[in-house]
Design a protein around this motif. Structure first.
Motif, PDB file in Angstrom:
ATOM      1  N   LYS A  87       1.213  -9.060   5.167  1.00 27.45           N
ATOM      2  CA  LYS A  87       2.547  -8.587   5.550  1.00 27.45           C
ATOM      3  C   LYS A  87       3.382  -8.224   4.336  1.00 27.45           C
ATOM      4  O   LYS A  87       4.157  -7.259   4.354  1.00 27.45           O
ATOM      5  CB  LYS A  87       3.250  -9.660   6.374  1.00 27.45           C
ATOM      6  N   LYS A  88       3.210  -8.968   3.245  1.00 29.50           N
ATOM      7  CA  LYS A  88       4.021  -8.771   2.047  1.00 29.50           C
ATOM      8  C   LYS A  88       3.538  -7.606   1.204  1.00 29.50           C
ATOM      9  O   LYS A  88       4.359  -6.859   0.643  1.00 29.50           O
ATOM     10  CB  LYS A  88       4.031 -10.051   1.216  1.00 29.50           C
ATOM     11  N   TYR A  89       2.223  -7.413   1.098  1.00 26.79           N
ATOM     12  CA  TYR A  89       1.688  -6.473   0.119  1.00 26.79           C
ATOM     13  C   TYR A  89       1.072  -5.200   0.705  1.00 26.79           C
ATOM     14  O   TYR A  89       0.886  -4.231  -0.030  1.00 26.79           O
ATOM     15  CB  TYR A  89       0.666  -7.171  -0.772  1.00 26.79           C
ATOM     16  N   LEU A  90       0.758  -5.194   1.976  1.00 28.81           N
ATOM     17  CA  LEU A  90       0.191  -3.985   2.570  1.00 28.81           C
ATOM     18  C   LEU A  90       1.296  -3.164   3.221  1.00 28.81           C
ATOM     19  O   LEU A  90       1.314  -2.927   4.434  1.00 28.81           O
ATOM     20  CB  LEU A  90      -0.902  -4.349   3.583  1.00 28.81           C
ATOM     21  N   THR A  91       2.224  -2.709   2.380  1.00 25.73           N
ATOM     22  CA  THR A  91       3.369  -1.932   2.846  1.00 25.73           C
ATOM     23  C   THR A  91       3.629  -0.760   1.907  1.00 25.73           C
ATOM     24  O   THR A  91       3.271  -0.789   0.726  1.00 25.73           O
ATOM     25  CB  THR A  91       4.648  -2.798   2.911  1.00 25.73           C
ATOM     26  N   TYR A  92       4.288   0.268   2.441  1.00 24.73           N
ATOM     27  CA  TYR A  92       4.709   1.384   1.598  1.00 24.73           C
ATOM     28  C   TYR A  92       5.627   0.894   0.485  1.00 24.73           C
ATOM     29  O   TYR A  92       5.492   1.305  -0.669  1.00 24.73           O
ATOM     30  CB  TYR A  92       5.461   2.422   2.443  1.00 24.73           C
TER      31      TYR A  92
END
Length: 303
Positions: free
Chosen positions: A81-86
């Motif tokens: 949730k923290k790192y797999l984001t735009y």
């Protein structure tokens, strides 16, 4: 600036592999695609630009989760949730810039990296001299339309129907399905496969790739399915080069439309080039890139 490999420690504690090649006062930061790919098709960029008469320090890095950098445990929902984001990957570019100590630089990105270039130029453009979007659109729906047309052109009707059935069932490991993906990859993605960057096993960070793209380049099941940056292209104020292969997965019509919407932009294509046209036809690709950088440096840039 130190040449070769430097491991940088991010503020979050993870480590990224970086490498600098070339000399001179011009700096180019190169972003790889995927997401989940790696830097390797940029390895000779400084050499290629020098062959065009342009000395440039080229900085490469593998994004978090990719082959040469730290790979978080994405099976942990909180980490994913923290790192797999735009937002994470966009801000990672800015942190890498800071930790490398470069400013007023050029930013190039291929495919997914080209999406990051668009976002970075719109948000952090004050740090850029110029932006280069290589083989990436601003609207994913137009990519999907293009990729479906390519598939229907390159394969038989039965082969396409088989692929669609497999995709509907989610059985992407099916060998016949993957053999059709290989045909498409050979024609439109990796048309030229230099031995220098081949590996005995896959180096793709599938956890990262799957979260944004899916199983392969020809079906989008991840977060990129909602990618649409068109309304923000007007916020890119720096000189911008849009470069596409003439035989690739991304629709050239969309690239031309982007050039109309980005205020100071130039659109070029590479003959016989696929999605990785910096490899497929390096002399033309790097002539376009060197000409763009030289024009900006000489305050002679125009579309």
């Amino acid at each position: 600036m130190k040449q070769g490999t430097t491991i940088i420690t991010l503020d979050n504690g993870y480590h990224l592999w970086t490498n600098t090649q070339g000399t001179g006062d011009i700096h180019l930061l190169a972003l790889h695609g995927g997401p989940g790919g790696n830097h390797e098709y940029w390895e000779d960029t400084a050499k290629q630009l020098a062959a065009q008469g342009l000395n440039v320090q080229v900085h490469m890095y593998d994004q978090l989760g990719s082959w040469y950098s730290d790979q978080p445990d994405y099976s942990d929902p909180e980490i994913a949730k923290k790192y797999l984001t735009y937002d994470y990957f966009l801000n990672e570019v800015e942190e890498v810039r800071q930790k490398l100590g470069i400013d007023k630089f050029y930013l190039i990105g291929q495919s997914w990296g080209g999406a990051l270039v668009q976002m970075y130029a719109a948000k952090f453009g004050e740090h850029l001299k110029g932006a280069i979007i290589s083989s990436m659109v601003d609207n994913i729906d137009e990519y999907v339309e293009s990729i479906n047309h390519i598939r229907e052109t390159a394969l038989t009707a039965d082969q396409v129907a088989y692929m669609k059935q497999i995709e509907a069932n989610g059985n992407y490991d099916d060998p016949k399905y993957q053999s059709y993906v290989d045909i498409l990859n050979d024609g439109y993605v990796d048309r030229k496969k230099p031995a220098a960057i081949s590996h005995l096993i896959s180096t793709m960070a599938t956890d990262v790739y799957g979260a944004f793209q899916g199983d392969n380049e020809f079906v989008i099941k991840g977060k990129l399915a909602e990618w649409n940056f068109r309304d923000h292209l007007k916020d890119i104020k720096v000189p911008t080069l849009l470069t596409f292969g003439e035989h690739e997965t991304m629709p050239l019509a969309t690239g031309k439309k982007m050039a109309e919407l980005i205020p100071h932009s130039r659109f070029v294509t590479t003959p016989e080039g696929g999605h990785h046209h910096m490899i497929d036809n390096a002399p033309v690709y790097y002539d376009h890139l060197a000409t763009f950088i030289r024009d900006v440096e000489n305050d002679n840039f125009n579309a």
